[in-house]
Design a protein around this motif. Structure first.
Motif, PDB file in Angstrom:
ATOM      1  N   GLY A 118      68.249  21.918 -20.068  1.00 61.05           N
ATOM      2  CA  GLY A 118      69.273  22.741 -19.442  1.00 61.05           C
ATOM      3  C   GLY A 118      70.491  22.969 -20.299  1.00 61.05           C
ATOM      4  N   VAL A 119      70.334  22.829 -21.626  1.00 62.67           N
ATOM      5  CA  VAL A 119      71.473  22.996 -22.526  1.00 62.67           C
ATOM      6  C   VAL A 119      70.956  23.331 -23.933  1.00 62.67           C
ATOM      7  CG1 VAL A 119      71.563  20.547 -23.220  1.00 62.67           C
ATOM      8  CG2 VAL A 119      73.654  21.909 -23.230  1.00 62.67           C
ATOM      9  N   PRO A 120      71.663  24.197 -24.680  1.00 65.44           N
ATOM     10  CA  PRO A 120      71.271  24.451 -26.069  1.00 65.44           C
ATOM     11  C   PRO A 120      71.467  23.199 -26.917  1.00 65.44           C
ATOM     12  CG  PRO A 120      72.774  26.145 -25.261  1.00 65.44           C
ATOM     13  CD  PRO A 120      72.810  25.042 -24.267  1.00 65.44           C
ATOM     14  N   LEU A 121      70.581  22.987 -27.857  1.00 62.84           N
ATOM     15  CA  LEU A 121      70.717  21.849 -28.758  1.00 62.84           C
ATOM     16  C   LEU A 121      71.762  22.150 -29.834  1.00 62.84           C
ATOM     17  CD1 LEU A 121      66.928  21.058 -29.230  1.00 62.84           C
ATOM     18  CD2 LEU A 121      68.571  19.704 -27.918  1.00 62.84           C
ATOM     19  N   PRO A 122      72.485  21.134 -30.320  1.00 63.74           N
ATOM     20  CA  PRO A 122      73.416  21.357 -31.435  1.00 63.74           C
ATOM     21  C   PRO A 122      72.690  22.008 -32.612  1.00 63.74           C
ATOM     22  CG  PRO A 122      73.757  19.191 -30.480  1.00 63.74           C
ATOM     23  CD  PRO A 122      72.522  19.740 -29.838  1.00 63.74           C
ATOM     24  N   PRO A 123      73.300  23.009 -33.260  1.00 63.12           N
ATOM     25  CA  PRO A 123      72.609  23.793 -34.286  1.00 63.12           C
ATOM     26  C   PRO A 123      71.954  22.971 -35.403  1.00 63.12           C
ATOM     27  CG  PRO A 123      74.653  24.863 -33.686  1.00 63.12           C
ATOM     28  CD  PRO A 123      74.650  23.539 -32.981  1.00 63.12           C
ATOM     29  N   ALA A 124      72.662  21.965 -35.947  1.00 59.97           N
ATOM     30  CA  ALA A 124      72.083  21.191 -37.053  1.00 59.97           C
ATOM     31  C   ALA A 124      70.843  20.431 -36.607  1.00 59.97           C
ATOM     32  CB  ALA A 124      73.121  20.221 -37.616  1.00 59.97           C
TER      33      ALA A 124
ATOM     34  N   PRO B  28      74.163   6.737 -15.418  1.00 59.35           N
ATOM     35  CA  PRO B  28      73.728   7.430 -16.642  1.00 59.35           C
ATOM     36  C   PRO B  28      74.826   8.333 -17.214  1.00 59.35           C
ATOM     37  CG  PRO B  28      72.789   8.492 -14.716  1.00 59.35           C
ATOM     38  CD  PRO B  28      73.496   7.269 -14.206  1.00 59.35           C
ATOM     39  N   THR B  29      74.944   8.354 -18.530  1.00 57.30           N
ATOM     40  CA  THR B  29      76.017   9.075 -19.199  1.00 57.30           C
ATOM     41  C   THR B  29      75.636  10.539 -19.395  1.00 57.30           C
ATOM     42  OG1 THR B  29      76.603   7.048 -20.366  1.00 57.30           O
ATOM     43  CG2 THR B  29      77.531   9.098 -21.200  1.00 57.30           C
ATOM     44  N   PRO B  30      76.463  11.470 -18.912  1.00 55.87           N
ATOM     45  CA  PRO B  30      76.147  12.890 -19.078  1.00 55.87           C
ATOM     46  C   PRO B  30      76.507  13.402 -20.466  1.00 55.87           C
ATOM     47  CG  PRO B  30      78.246  12.656 -17.954  1.00 55.87           C
ATOM     48  CD  PRO B  30      77.705  11.254 -18.155  1.00 55.87           C
ATOM     49  N   GLY B  31      76.068  14.624 -20.756  1.00 56.32           N
ATOM     50  CA  GLY B  31      76.486  15.303 -21.972  1.00 56.32           C
ATOM     51  C   GLY B  31      75.832  14.852 -23.246  1.00 56.32           C
ATOM     52  N   CYS B  32      74.675  14.200 -23.151  1.00 50.91           N
ATOM     53  CA  CYS B  32      74.021  13.717 -24.367  1.00 50.91           C
ATOM     54  C   CYS B  32      72.536  13.524 -24.103  1.00 50.91           C
ATOM     55  CB  CYS B  32      74.642  12.413 -24.843  1.00 50.91           C
ATOM     56  SG  CYS B  32      74.439  11.042 -23.685  1.00 50.91           S
ATOM     57  N   ILE B  33      71.789  13.388 -25.186  1.00 51.62           N
ATOM     58  CA  ILE B  33      70.379  13.026 -25.118  1.00 51.62           C
ATOM     59  C   ILE B  33      70.151  11.838 -26.040  1.00 51.62           C
ATOM     60  CG2 ILE B  33      69.550  15.342 -24.550  1.00 51.62           C
ATOM     61  CD1 ILE B  33      68.820  15.736 -27.499  1.00 51.62           C
ATOM     62  N   PHE B  34      69.127  11.055 -25.758  1.00 47.66           N
ATOM     63  CA  PHE B  34      68.740   9.953 -26.628  1.00 47.66           C
ATOM     64  C   PHE B  34      67.649  10.457 -27.567  1.00 47.66           C
ATOM     65  CE2 PHE B  34      69.925   6.921 -22.952  1.00 47.66           C
ATOM     66  CZ  PHE B  34      71.261   7.001 -23.311  1.00 47.66           C
ATOM     67  N   ILE B  35      67.851  10.237 -28.873  1.00 44.31           N
ATOM     68  CA  ILE B  35      66.930  10.823 -29.854  1.00 44.31           C
ATOM     69  C   ILE B  35      66.124   9.785 -30.625  1.00 44.31           C
ATOM     70  CG2 ILE B  35      68.299  12.922 -30.099  1.00 44.31           C
ATOM     71  CD1 ILE B  35      69.403  11.774 -32.739  1.00 44.31           C
TER      72      ILE B  35
ATOM     73  N   PRO C 184      72.243  16.373 -19.585  1.00 46.72           N
ATOM     74  CA  PRO C 184      72.743  16.796 -20.901  1.00 46.72           C
ATOM     75  C   PRO C 184      73.690  17.986 -20.849  1.00 46.72           C
ATOM     76  CG  PRO C 184      70.358  16.436 -20.933  1.00 46.72           C
ATOM     77  CD  PRO C 184      70.776  16.442 -19.494  1.00 46.72           C
ATOM     78  N   ALA C 185      73.691  18.738 -19.753  1.00 47.05           N
ATOM     79  CA  ALA C 185      74.516  19.936 -19.676  1.00 47.05           C
ATOM     80  C   ALA C 185      75.934  19.654 -19.195  1.00 47.05           C
ATOM     81  CB  ALA C 185      73.855  20.968 -18.761  1.00 47.05           C
ATOM     82  N   LYS C 186      76.161  18.510 -18.587  1.00 47.38           N
ATOM     83  CA  LYS C 186      77.501  18.164 -18.115  1.00 47.38           C
ATOM     84  C   LYS C 186      78.327  17.606 -19.267  1.00 47.38           C
ATOM     85  CE  LYS C 186      76.294  17.320 -13.282  1.00 47.38           C
ATOM     86  NZ  LYS C 186      76.313  16.334 -12.169  1.00 47.38           N
ATOM     87  N   PRO C 187      79.660  17.727 -19.202  1.00 51.85           N
ATOM     88  CA  PRO C 187      80.508  17.296 -20.329  1.00 51.85           C
ATOM     89  C   PRO C 187      80.361  15.809 -20.644  1.00 51.85           C
ATOM     90  CG  PRO C 187      81.739  18.701 -18.841  1.00 51.85           C
ATOM     91  CD  PRO C 187      80.440  18.383 -18.150  1.00 51.85           C
ATOM     92  N   PHE C 188      80.307  15.513 -21.937  1.00 56.01           N
ATOM     93  CA  PHE C 188      80.310  14.134 -22.421  1.00 56.01           C
ATOM     94  C   PHE C 188      81.646  13.501 -22.046  1.00 56.01           C
ATOM     95  CE2 PHE C 188      80.598  11.142 -26.192  1.00 56.01           C
ATOM     96  CZ  PHE C 188      79.519  10.340 -25.823  1.00 56.01           C
ATOM     97  N   PRO C 189      81.670  12.253 -21.548  1.00 54.83           N
ATOM     98  CA  PRO C 189      82.897  11.687 -20.996  1.00 54.83           C
ATOM     99  C   PRO C 189      83.973  11.305 -21.999  1.00 54.83           C
ATOM    100  CG  PRO C 189      81.133  10.068 -20.935  1.00 54.83           C
ATOM    101  CD  PRO C 189      80.515  11.367 -21.345  1.00 54.83           C
ATOM    102  N   PHE C 190      83.627  11.178 -23.300  1.00 54.48           N
ATOM    103  CA  PHE C 190      84.625  10.771 -24.279  1.00 54.48           C
ATOM    104  C   PHE C 190      85.216  11.972 -24.998  1.00 54.48           C
ATOM    105  CE2 PHE C 190      81.723   6.858 -24.693  1.00 54.48           C
ATOM    106  CZ  PHE C 190      82.330   6.260 -23.602  1.00 54.48           C
TER     107      PHE C 190
ATOM    108  N   ALA D 295      77.119  18.353 -25.006  1.00 51.68           N
ATOM    109  CA  ALA D 295      78.108  19.142 -24.264  1.00 51.68           C
ATOM    110  C   ALA D 295      79.468  18.456 -24.334  1.00 51.68           C
ATOM    111  CB  ALA D 295      77.670  19.305 -22.806  1.00 51.68           C
ATOM    112  N   GLY D 296      80.521  19.253 -24.341  1.00 60.12           N
ATOM    113  CA  GLY D 296      81.863  18.687 -24.381  1.00 60.12           C
ATOM    114  C   GLY D 296      82.493  18.790 -25.753  1.00 60.12           C
ATOM    115  N   GLU D 297      83.662  18.202 -25.882  1.00 63.49           N
ATOM    116  CA  GLU D 297      84.460  18.294 -27.098  1.00 63.49           C
ATOM    117  C   GLU D 297      83.749  17.737 -28.324  1.00 63.49           C
ATOM    118  OE1 GLU D 297      88.905  16.787 -28.621  1.00 63.49           O
ATOM    119  OE2 GLU D 297      88.167  16.256 -26.632  1.00 63.49           O
ATOM    120  N   LEU D 298      82.906  16.740 -28.140  1.00 63.76           N
ATOM    121  CA  LEU D 298      82.244  16.068 -29.261  1.00 63.76           C
ATOM    122  C   LEU D 298      80.796  16.532 -29.459  1.00 63.76           C
ATOM    123  CD1 LEU D 298      83.696  12.503 -28.642  1.00 63.76           C
ATOM    124  CD2 LEU D 298      84.192  13.979 -30.595  1.00 63.76           C
ATOM    125  N   MET D 299      80.472  17.713 -28.961  1.00 61.22           N
ATOM    126  CA  MET D 299      79.110  18.233 -29.094  1.00 61.22           C
ATOM    127  C   MET D 299      78.656  18.199 -30.555  1.00 61.22           C
ATOM    128  SD  MET D 299      77.022  21.035 -29.917  1.00 61.22           S
ATOM    129  CE  MET D 299      77.926  22.571 -29.836  1.00 61.22           C
ATOM    130  N   GLY D 300      77.431  17.687 -30.773  1.00 58.86           N
ATOM    131  CA  GLY D 300      76.874  17.605 -32.116  1.00 58.86           C
ATOM    132  C   GLY D 300      77.080  16.279 -32.807  1.00 58.86           C
TER     133      GLY D 300
END
Length: 227
Positions: free
Chosen positions: A60-66, A138-145, A98-104, A159-164
């Protein structure tokens, strides 16, 4: 990405060739020296655009470009710790939305990174892995890779200010910290040959992956030579 692919190919060639200067470091019945390579075995399979789009649709969210480009050009498999997960593992292991803002925020990242950096350079640091910050689970705004072993995982902010950016996470303690360079070998003599690489408070996926390649190349190079 072409440079990254070439560097990964060099690591694979050195490990498969077992040069004489590294013979004493290989443990009995161990094929690889680099930490985690026994599992990923330097395999990596690029994903096609349809598979990447399907992953983004499911998350439900675009992946960071890199990171998206990495999946298309190199693909899951070889990488820091026990390797980079494929879509099925990512979807199975990711806990938050993953689509909701990362909390930090970036300020949070800077504060915890600076505290950790000071801890690393303290002549008498406290025990443990150093300062970290707690996140709700569970922490939003991220995925485990990928897994780092035990309760450790690597998170990529989506998602959020620290996306990527990439984070080290200890799930059993809900403890988070901007990712440091992953170890290459765990042999202390080789580990000491590598100049520390500090990725700062907002390490991107490509910087984190490249730092692992740099550390691994340095540890596998003959004495007096770097790749």
């Amino acid at each position: 990405m072409a440079t990254m692919t070439a560097r990964l190919d060099r690591l694979r060639a050195v490990e498969n060739g077992r040069p004489a200067h590294l013979h004493k470091f290989y443990r009995r019945n161990e094929r690889f020296l680099i930490f985690g390579a026994k599992r990923h075995q330097y395999r990596n399979t690029p994903l096609n655009p349809t598979s990447v789009q399907a992953l983004e649709d499911d998350l439900g969210v675009p992946l960071p470009p890199a990171y998206r480009e990495f999946l298309l050009q190199l693909g899951p498999g070889a990488g820091p710790y026990y390797g980079i997960w494929g879509p099925e593992e990512i979807e199975a292991e990711t806990e938050g939305d993953p689509a909701k803002p990362f909390p930090f925020t970036r300020r949070d990242a800077e504060q915890i990174y600076n505290a950790w950096y000071a801890w690393v350079h303290n002549p008498k640091p406290t025990s443990g892995g150093g300062p970290s910050i707690q996140a709700p689970g569970p922490t939003p705004g991220c995925i485990f890779i990928g897994t780092q072993g035990c309760s450790g995982v690597t998170a990529l902010v989506t998602a959020g200010e620290l996306m990527g950016t990439v984070w080290d996470v200890w799930l059993d303690a809900s403890a988070w910290r901007p990712a440091k360079t992953a170890p290459a070998s765990l042999e202390s003599e080789l580990y000491d040959l590598t100049t520390p690489i500090y990725l700062g408070p907002a390490p991107t996926f490509d910087a984190w992956y490249e730092a692992w390649l740099t550390r691994a190349e340095a540890e596998l190079s003959p004495p007096g030579r770097t790749s």
